[in-house]
Scaffold this active site. Structure first.
Site, PDB file in Angstrom:
ATOM      1  N   ASP A  56       1.421 -41.306 -46.674  1.00  0.00           N
ATOM      2  CA  ASP A  56       2.102 -39.989 -45.980  1.00  0.00           C
ATOM      3  C   ASP A  56       0.276 -39.461 -44.936  1.00  0.00           C
ATOM      4  O   ASP A  56      -0.955 -39.453 -45.796  1.00  0.00           O
ATOM      5  CB  ASP A  56       2.104 -39.112 -46.547  1.00  0.00           C
ATOM      6  CG  ASP A  56       2.546 -38.011 -46.577  1.00  0.00           C
ATOM      7  OD1 ASP A  56       3.110 -37.532 -44.893  1.00  0.00           O
ATOM      8  OD2 ASP A  56       3.086 -37.442 -46.628  1.00  0.00           O
ATOM      9  N   ALA A 121       7.438 -38.932 -23.314  1.00  0.00           N
ATOM     10  CA  ALA A 121       8.354 -38.639 -21.690  1.00  0.00           C
ATOM     11  C   ALA A 121       8.192 -36.911 -21.853  1.00  0.00           C
ATOM     12  O   ALA A 121       8.519 -36.325 -21.095  1.00  0.00           O
ATOM     13  CB  ALA A 121       8.622 -39.407 -20.984  1.00  0.00           C
ATOM     14  N   CYS A 122       8.368 -36.895 -23.306  1.00  0.00           N
ATOM     15  CA  CYS A 122       9.392 -35.297 -23.754  1.00  0.00           C
ATOM     16  C   CYS A 122       8.300 -34.362 -23.447  1.00  0.00           C
ATOM     17  O   CYS A 122       8.737 -33.600 -23.781  1.00  0.00           O
ATOM     18  CB  CYS A 122       9.743 -35.181 -25.045  1.00  0.00           C
ATOM     19  SG  CYS A 122      11.219 -36.768 -25.740  1.00  0.00           S
ATOM     20  N   TYR A 151       9.084 -31.534 -30.549  1.00  0.00           N
ATOM     21  CA  TYR A 151       9.324 -33.054 -30.154  1.00  0.00           C
ATOM     22  C   TYR A 151       7.639 -32.823 -29.493  1.00  0.00           C
ATOM     23  O   TYR A 151       7.017 -33.534 -29.142  1.00  0.00           O
ATOM     24  CB  TYR A 151      10.020 -33.662 -30.274  1.00  0.00           C
ATOM     25  CG  TYR A 151       9.206 -35.183 -30.247  1.00  0.00           C
ATOM     26  CD1 TYR A 151       8.468 -35.845 -30.862  1.00  0.00           C
ATOM     27  CD2 TYR A 151       9.612 -36.080 -28.836  1.00  0.00           C
ATOM     28  CE1 TYR A 151       8.611 -37.034 -30.897  1.00  0.00           C
ATOM     29  CE2 TYR A 151       9.093 -36.878 -28.956  1.00  0.00           C
ATOM     30  CZ  TYR A 151       8.414 -38.515 -29.612  1.00  0.00           C
ATOM     31  OH  TYR A 151       8.522 -39.027 -29.868  1.00  0.00           O
ATOM     32  N   GLN A 222      23.806 -37.955 -17.021  1.00  0.00           N
ATOM     33  CA  GLN A 222      22.248 -38.134 -17.378  1.00  0.00           C
ATOM     34  C   GLN A 222      22.128 -39.340 -17.065  1.00  0.00           C
ATOM     35  O   GLN A 222      22.325 -40.769 -17.137  1.00  0.00           O
ATOM     36  CB  GLN A 222      22.406 -37.491 -18.785  1.00  0.00           C
ATOM     37  CG  GLN A 222      23.036 -36.846 -19.329  1.00  0.00           C
ATOM     38  CD  GLN A 222      24.622 -37.035 -19.983  1.00  0.00           C
ATOM     39  OE1 GLN A 222      25.180 -37.600 -19.315  1.00  0.00           O
ATOM     40  NE2 GLN A 222      24.239 -36.958 -21.455  1.00  0.00           N
ATOM     41  N   ARG A 224      18.551 -41.795 -16.758  1.00  0.00           N
ATOM     42  CA  ARG A 224      17.573 -41.825 -17.777  1.00  0.00           C
ATOM     43  C   ARG A 224      16.154 -43.476 -17.198  1.00  0.00           C
ATOM     44  O   ARG A 224      17.469 -44.096 -16.504  1.00  0.00           O
ATOM     45  CB  ARG A 224      17.542 -42.688 -19.589  1.00  0.00           C
ATOM     46  CG  ARG A 224      18.118 -40.965 -19.673  1.00  0.00           C
ATOM     47  CD  ARG A 224      16.748 -39.911 -20.569  1.00  0.00           C
ATOM     48  NE  ARG A 224      17.279 -39.012 -21.231  1.00  0.00           N
ATOM     49  CZ  ARG A 224      17.865 -37.724 -19.942  1.00  0.00           C
ATOM     50  NH1 ARG A 224      17.871 -37.372 -18.961  1.00  0.00           N
ATOM     51  NH2 ARG A 224      18.473 -37.366 -21.635  1.00  0.00           N
TER      52      ARG A 224
END
Length: 341
Positions: A56, A121-122, A151, A222, A224
């Site tokens: 982790d 790209a967020c 995010y 939309q 993309r």
């Protein structure tokens, strides 16, 4: 970095990380360490001749273990998924800041030469993505900051962390902003899959069941762009080995609407479906495309696999996985001889 140097791939049990390990093996790298939080049986690709660790990486001590002796580090470890996942798990996505922060600290103490961070790209300003006309986003469009809630903000913060570790401590960092990666070995069911895999699965389900309908999230208009996995791993290595100091787009510039994506999947399957639009479902920004001016300038290269060619390979792989699951089989067989989930 030479083929005898120790290379760490964090997030190696996931889609892109597993693909990167596979490429590095084929290129002859002999000292690879693959790390992921998932138990080994849930890794998408795993190889016997690689040092595989289930750790982790949110925990600082595990980052120290993972980075020990690594000359190069590719950090692709994060809590993420498609729009449905990131829309409903904002805190979990933001907690990934611990992974990159601890990994940077471990890299610095370890004397790592190069550190790659997988951004998204967020990070781009949401006000620049309100049109459906697929605006091509330049790297400068991340500011003034108005990233995807959760995010995107974590990615933007971690980009800056990489920058300051380079400026303040001399750690060589490279950052790429991924635009919608897809392909074989990717997540295709369960809630974390992205649009190309989800559409392929839905088309397959409709064809196999004989119920010729498909649910589409949003209005279908939309826009993309979608980058095939082979272009992604190629770009990762090119950027890692480059002298590009700032975060840079890594994505295809071939923009399509979600309806056009469905058109391609239907054509591959040889079927036409009735489309039902769920306007209440998570759908993200209205339009987004990758402006590749900067990567062309620096590298003389950009992702160039056509969506049709990449989606054909992806559809066939998901179809085989789907049918294997229907038969109650374990799934595809890895190169190492171990069955995949």
């Amino acid at each position: 970095m030479g083929i005898n140097d120790k290379i760490l791939v964090a997030g190696a049990g996931g889609f892109i990380g597993g693909a990167l390990v596979a490429v590095l093996r084929k290129q002859g790298y002999r000292d690879l360490r693959a790390v992921d939080v998932k138990p080994f049986e849930d890794w998408y690709q795993r190889f016997d001749d690689v040092e595989n660790l289930s750790l982790d990486l949110n925990l600082k001590e595990n980052c120290e273990t993972a980075a020990d002796g690594a000359v190069g580090i590719y950090n692709l470890a994060a809590n993420m998924g498609g729009m449905g996942f990131i829309e409903h798990n904002k805190a979990l996505c933001m907690l990934s800041v611990l992974i990159n922060t601890h990994m940077l600290q471990a890299a610095l103490r370890n004397g790592t030469k190069r550190f790659f961070y997988a951004s998204s790209a967020c990070v781009y300003n949401g006000d620049k993505q309100k049109t459906f006309e697929a605006p091509s986003l330049k790297e400068e469009d991340a500011y003034p900051a108005l990233a995807e809630d959760g995010y995107g903000w974590e990615k933007l913060f971690s980009e800056r962390m990489c920058r300051h570790f380079m400026e303040d401590f001399g750690l060589t960092t490279r950052v790429a902003r991924f635009h919608n990666v897809y392909g074989p070995w990717g997540t295709w069911f369960g809630g974390r899959e992205k649009a190309p895999a989800a559409i392929c699965r839905k088309v397959i389900e409709a064809k196999v069941s004989g119920k010729h309908e498909i649910e589409i999230w949003g209005s279908g208009v939309q826009t993309r762009s979608f980058m095939f996995i082979d272009d992604c791993t190629d770009g990762i290595q090119r950027i890692m080995d480059s002298e590009i100091l700032e975060p840079i787009n890594l994505g295809s510039s071939e923009a399509v609407t979600i309806n056009q994506l469905v058109d391609i999947a239907e054509d591959i399957a040889g079927i036409k479906l009735t489309r039902n639009y769920d306007l209440s479902a998570p759908k993200g920004v209205n339009g987004r495309n990758s402006d590749n001016t900067l990567i062309q300038k620096y590298l003389g290269w950009e992702p160039n696999t056509s969506l049709r060619a990449g989606l054909e390979k992806t559809y066939r792989w998901i179809y085989d996985q789907y049918m294997a699951r229907e038969r109650g089989e374990a799934g595809v067989i890895r190169e190492s001889g171990m069955a995949a989930r």
